[in-house]
Design a protein around this motif. Structure first.
Motif, PDB file in Angstrom:
ATOM      1  N   VAL A  70       0.839  -1.208   0.000  1.00 39.58           N
ATOM      2  CA  VAL A  70       0.000   0.000   0.000  1.00 39.58           C
ATOM      3  C   VAL A  70       0.872   1.256   0.000  1.00 39.58           C
ATOM      4  O   VAL A  70       0.655   2.188  -0.781  1.00 39.58           O
ATOM      5  N   PHE A  71       1.892   1.245   0.842  1.00 38.74           N
ATOM      6  CA  PHE A  71       2.826   2.369   0.936  1.00 38.74           C
ATOM      7  C   PHE A  71       3.392   2.702  -0.444  1.00 38.74           C
ATOM      8  O   PHE A  71       3.371   3.842  -0.909  1.00 38.74           O
ATOM      9  N   SER A  72       3.877   1.651  -1.139  1.00 35.15           N
ATOM     10  CA  SER A  72       4.541   1.891  -2.421  1.00 35.15           C
ATOM     11  C   SER A  72       3.533   2.311  -3.495  1.00 35.15           C
ATOM     12  O   SER A  72       3.855   3.095  -4.384  1.00 35.15           O
ATOM     13  N   LEU A  73       2.319   1.814  -3.386  1.00 36.61           N
ATOM     14  CA  LEU A  73       1.320   2.199  -4.386  1.00 36.61           C
ATOM     15  C   LEU A  73       0.935   3.664  -4.228  1.00 36.61           C
ATOM     16  O   LEU A  73       0.711   4.364  -5.219  1.00 36.61           O
ATOM     17  N   ILE A  74       0.872   4.109  -2.965  1.00 36.96           N
ATOM     18  CA  ILE A  74       0.554   5.525  -2.743  1.00 36.96           C
ATOM     19  C   ILE A  74       1.645   6.383  -3.387  1.00 36.96           C
ATOM     20  O   ILE A  74       1.369   7.352  -4.098  1.00 36.96           O
ATOM     21  N   VAL A  75       2.914   5.991  -3.168  1.00 39.08           N
ATOM     22  CA  VAL A  75       4.025   6.730  -3.777  1.00 39.08           C
ATOM     23  C   VAL A  75       3.901   6.692  -5.298  1.00 39.08           C
ATOM     24  O   VAL A  75       4.060   7.705  -5.986  1.00 39.08           O
ATOM     25  N   LEU A  76       3.575   5.512  -5.832  1.00 42.42           N
ATOM     26  CA  LEU A  76       3.418   5.365  -7.285  1.00 42.42           C
ATOM     27  C   LEU A  76       2.374   6.330  -7.822  1.00 42.42           C
ATOM     28  O   LEU A  76       2.612   7.056  -8.799  1.00 42.42           O
ATOM     29  N   VAL A  77       1.210   6.363  -7.151  1.00 41.32           N
ATOM     30  CA  VAL A  77       0.108   7.187  -7.644  1.00 41.32           C
ATOM     31  C   VAL A  77       0.481   8.677  -7.639  1.00 41.32           C
ATOM     32  O   VAL A  77       0.112   9.415  -8.541  1.00 41.32           O
ATOM     33  N   PHE A  78       1.260   9.084  -6.613  1.00 33.95           N
ATOM     34  CA  PHE A  78       1.598  10.501  -6.539  1.00 33.95           C
ATOM     35  C   PHE A  78       2.821  10.878  -7.369  1.00 33.95           C
ATOM     36  O   PHE A  78       2.918  11.988  -7.861  1.00 33.95           O
ATOM     37  N   ILE A  79       3.768   9.950  -7.514  1.00 28.55           N
ATOM     38  CA  ILE A  79       5.008  10.280  -8.223  1.00 28.55           C
ATOM     39  C   ILE A  79       4.874  10.074  -9.734  1.00 28.55           C
ATOM     40  O   ILE A  79       5.427  10.848 -10.522  1.00 28.55           O
ATOM     41  N   ALA A  80       4.135   9.035 -10.129  1.00 25.40           N
ATOM     42  CA  ALA A  80       4.102   8.689 -11.552  1.00 25.40           C
ATOM     43  C   ALA A  80       3.595   9.830 -12.456  1.00 25.40           C
ATOM     44  O   ALA A  80       4.264  10.167 -13.426  1.00 25.40           O
ATOM     45  N   PRO A  81       2.444  10.451 -12.152  1.00 25.28           N
ATOM     46  CA  PRO A  81       1.970  11.494 -13.082  1.00 25.28           C
ATOM     47  C   PRO A  81       2.961  12.652 -13.286  1.00 25.28           C
ATOM     48  O   PRO A  81       3.211  13.013 -14.439  1.00 25.28           O
ATOM     49  N   PRO A  82       3.579  13.223 -12.214  1.00 25.42           N
ATOM     50  CA  PRO A  82       4.559  14.282 -12.496  1.00 25.42           C
ATOM     51  C   PRO A  82       5.763  13.798 -13.309  1.00 25.42           C
ATOM     52  O   PRO A  82       6.252  14.525 -14.179  1.00 25.42           O
ATOM     53  N   ILE A  83       6.239  12.552 -13.039  1.00 19.24           N
ATOM     54  CA  ILE A  83       7.368  12.041 -13.832  1.00 19.24           C
ATOM     55  C   ILE A  83       6.941  11.896 -15.292  1.00 19.24           C
ATOM     56  O   ILE A  83       7.684  12.228 -16.217  1.00 19.24           O
ATOM     57  N   ALA A  84       5.714  11.414 -15.478  1.00 22.84           N
ATOM     58  CA  ALA A  84       5.221  11.265 -16.852  1.00 22.84           C
ATOM     59  C   ALA A  84       5.176  12.624 -17.550  1.00 22.84           C
ATOM     60  O   ALA A  84       5.473  12.733 -18.736  1.00 22.84           O
ATOM     61  N   ASP A  85       4.818  13.671 -16.784  1.00 22.62           N
ATOM     62  CA  ASP A  85       4.793  15.023 -17.357  1.00 22.62           C
ATOM     63  C   ASP A  85       6.181  15.435 -17.852  1.00 22.62           C
ATOM     64  O   ASP A  85       6.323  15.994 -18.934  1.00 22.62           O
ATOM     65  N   ILE A  86       7.183  15.156 -17.001  1.00 26.80           N
ATOM     66  CA  ILE A  86       8.559  15.492 -17.392  1.00 26.80           C
ATOM     67  C   ILE A  86       8.948  14.645 -18.607  1.00 26.80           C
ATOM     68  O   ILE A  86       9.545  15.124 -19.567  1.00 26.80           O
ATOM     69  N   ALA A  87       8.579  13.354 -18.549  1.00 26.07           N
ATOM     70  CA  ALA A  87       8.991  12.434 -19.609  1.00 26.07           C
ATOM     71  C   ALA A  87       8.373  12.796 -20.957  1.00 26.07           C
ATOM     72  O   ALA A  87       8.884  12.410 -22.004  1.00 26.07           O
ATOM     73  N   LEU A  88       7.267  13.543 -20.921  1.00 25.56           N
ATOM     74  CA  LEU A  88       6.649  13.983 -22.180  1.00 25.56           C
ATOM     75  C   LEU A  88       7.626  14.805 -23.005  1.00 25.56           C
ATOM     76  O   LEU A  88       7.568  14.829 -24.227  1.00 25.56           O
TER      77      LEU A  88
END
Lengths: 163, 498
Positions: free
Chosen positions: B120-138
């Motif tokens: 659960v801990f790691s999924l929360i981090v995933l949900v919050f970190i992934a979208p901003p990283i994806a923005d940068i990766a664009l």
């Protein structure tokens, strides 16, 4: 023990030979001059890296063999791994035959036969009663897998001679 | 965002998808629990099940298998004293002594609870970190992808266990295999020897299923050790620990979760490494390090929190960059591709509801994992008793179905065998498989992006240093190589002096 002592040297020589063959084939790659890297660039890097690494492997393992002759002969007796080469080789051959006939004869028949023979190879005991049980469960298993994948999960499997 | 979330909820929370997730978690736990079968194998064999499904059904099933598989290893670590997967090696250190004291129920309760918390801990981090990283990766161009992948590749050499030389050979071999088939960009055939089946190269899934399922079965085919004894004498009462004990573990839990996530993000590593690092960290910072290994709660907490936390970590580079860091995430990538989806920053923009659907599926699978393991523990212990000679033939048949079902061609099944034999040989001669897999995954990404980038920059390689992100990663790559070489020379010198 042979693997432990000479394994690194053997694999080093093997990789060197493989690299030589790979390198000899790079010339056959068609290239066009586009002002950028061509299709042979990465293969050349791979061949170069592999050459250096396999030579390192051969040199280091030769040094190790010379140094550790005494150590190896001491350890030889204490580790007798519980490995049955016979069943590994039989499994490997069975797999090749299974795959070779898979499409021609079809999933159902080859799988039933494969399951039966593989059970025989791996089972610790082979009493007549068990052999019958293996045969029956192999056929049922193959039919069940065929039904699940073809009818429930829509995976195409070769029908072979049953078409 | 709100409407997208509702849309995703509607996608996942259907009876069919939930049923698939229950089956997936059970399938995963079984694969995780039985020594010799791994979470990776579970996901590999789960792939053919998804061929006929919709994307969300298929990906929910695979996520469920992944979550169940990583957690399932704790059952055998505690009851058999053998880790069911490499992710639970450290769980045996304190889990089995605790079980030997007659407290197997308590050990299982702790393991299951902290598996849940870690995920659960790691999924929360995933949900919050992934979208901003994806923005940068664009904003990533070919040079950025090249630099990030090259950096990822150098990590394997630095972090692989045992012989560094063997890890490097394994990695280069993996890249070498990807040069077979049509070259990227211009499509010229390479090393195909006129065999048309080789034109498209080797399918990543036949390679992975071969290396992780067929090779394993061959290995175990020769194993004549007697079956392990299953400890069936236990009772699970509550969670196995008190609220005070839970509070005492807070620091350990958070530290282990962070280690798990961090290690999970790094390529080539996952739960198999993080559990050992977290265990060592817990022991080193403990007030009573001497008690570790005698069956204390701290050890199980560290191991089980961190290995499960690696799941969320490993999914970050896969979802945001489309770069899988290990075999399991590469298989997940295969799962996306089967359904015509390419993970990466564009997935967030084009298929936002699907991405959130996967997040929800991961959370639901985690809850299912907790509930099913907790209440179904008896059933899973019976599964441990199934003889190996019955399981392995079925694994092989499922592998063959999986390889054939990819493109309905027999050449993929031959590839499965070739890489099964290769993987077996590499295992026997102690060449690690992970660098090969990473080389195989990253090789084409590196080559394609380097060639594409250079043709954009009219052949000028220095352009790579003018772009901040690619420059940072190239510097990091060079730094890693220099550091590793220096470390290697130092240790060699120490050896010769000794």
């Amino acid at each position: 023990m042979f693997v432990r002592k000479y394994g690194d040297l053997i694999t080093g020589i093997f990789f060197l030979l493989l690299t030589a063959f790979y390198f000899s084939q790079i010339g056959t790659i068609q290239i066009i001059d586009s002002g950028s890297l061509d299709a042979a660039f990465v293969p050349k890097i791979v061949a170069g890296a592999m050459f250096i690494l396999s030579v390192c492997m051969i040199v280091m393992s030769s040094i190790k063999i010379k140094r550790e002759v005494a150590v190896f002969s001491d350890q030889e007796a204490e580790t007798t791994p519980n490995t049955s080469w016979k069943s590994i080789i039989m499994t490997a051959v069975l797999l090749v035959v299974y795959v070779a006939l898979f499409q021609k004869i079809g999933f159902l028949i080859t799988t039933a036969i494969y399951l039966f023979l593989q059970l025989l190879i791996l089972a610790p005991e082979r009493k007549p009663k068990q052999i019958v049980l293996f045969a029956v469960s192999s056929v049922i298993g193959a039919i069940a897998l065929q039904y699940i994948f073809v009818h429930l999960l829509y995976v195409m499997l070769p029908e072979g001679i049953l078409r | 965002m709100g409407s997208m979330l509702l849309e995703s909820l509607a996608l996942v929370l259907s009876a069919k998808v939930i049923l698939l997730m229950v089956l997936g978690v059970v399938f995963g736990i079984i694969f995780g629990a039985i020594p010799g079968l791994t979470a990776t194998m579970g996901v590999a064999l789960g792939l053919p099940l998804t061929f006929g499904m919709t994307p969300i059904e298929g990906l929910s099933l695979l996520s469920a298998i992944y979550i169940g598989g990583v957690s399932g290893g704790l059952i055998s670590a505690i009851l058999l004293k053998i880790p069911g997967t490499p992710s639970s090696i450290a769980t045996t250190f304190d889990g089995s002594p605790m079980a030997a004291r007659g407290e197997a129920g308590r050990a299982l309760g702790i393991g299951i609870t902290y598996s849940f918390i870690g995920t659960v801990f790691s999924l929360i981090v995933l949900v919050f970190i992934a979208p901003p990283i994806a923005d940068i990766a664009l904003k990533f161009g070919p040079f950025e992808y090249f630099a990030v992948s090259l950096f990822a590749l150098t990590i394997i050499s630095s972090l692989s266990e045992g012989s560094m030389l063997k890890a490097l050979i394994s990695g280069v071999l993996g890249i070498g295999v990807t040069t077979i088939g049509a070259a990227p960009i211009d499509g010229f055939p390479r090393f195909t020897f006129g065999i048309s089946a080789l034109d498209a190269g080797f399918d990543i899934l036949s390679v992975l299923i071969g290396m992780y399922a067929v090779a394993e079965v061959l290995d175990m085919a020769g194993d004549r050790s007697p079956a392990e004894k299953v400890n069936m004498d236990f009772k699970v009462k509550g969670l196995g620990f008190t609220f005070k004990e839970f509070c005492d573990q807070t620091v350990n839990m958070i530290r282990s979760a962070l280690i798990g996530i961090g290690v999970g993000i790094l390529p080539g590593l996952g739960g198999a490494t993080s559990n050992l690092i977290a265990y060592a960290a817990a022991k080193n910072s403990s007030k009573h390090p001497e008690k570790f290994g005698t069956g204390i709660m701290d050890g199980i907490v560290a191991s089980e929190t961190s290995n499960n936390a690696s799941v969320g970590g490993a999914l970050i580079p896969l979802l945001t960059l489309g770069i899988p860091g290990d075999a399991v995430t590469a298989l997940m990538l295969g799962g996306f591709m089967i359904h015509g989806l390419t993970p990466g920053p564009l997935l967030f923009t084009n298929n936002g509801s699907l991405v959130y659907g996967i997040f929800i599926a991961l959370f639901v699978s985690t809850i299912l994992m907790f509930v099913l393991e907790f209440f179904g523990i008896r059933v899973f212990t019976y599964v441990l008793k199934i003889p190996k000679h019955v399981l392995y033939p079925v694994v092989i048949v499922l592998s063959v179905i999986g390889a054939f079902g990819l493109n309905n061609r027999i050449s993929d099944v031959y590839a499965l065998l070739i890489f099964g034999f290769l993987g077996y040989g590499m295992n026997k001669f102690k060449y690690p498989l992970a660098p090969f897999v990473l080389g195989f995954i990253l090789g084409p990404i590196i080559e394609t992006n380097l060639r594409r980038g250079l043709s954009f920059a009219s052949g000028d390689f220095m352009t790579i240093f003018t772009r901040p992100i690619s420059c940072v990663f190239i510097v990091l790559t060079i730094g890693t190589i220099v550091f590793q070489t220096a470390k290697g020379i130092m240790s060699l010198r120490k050896k010769t002096e000794a």
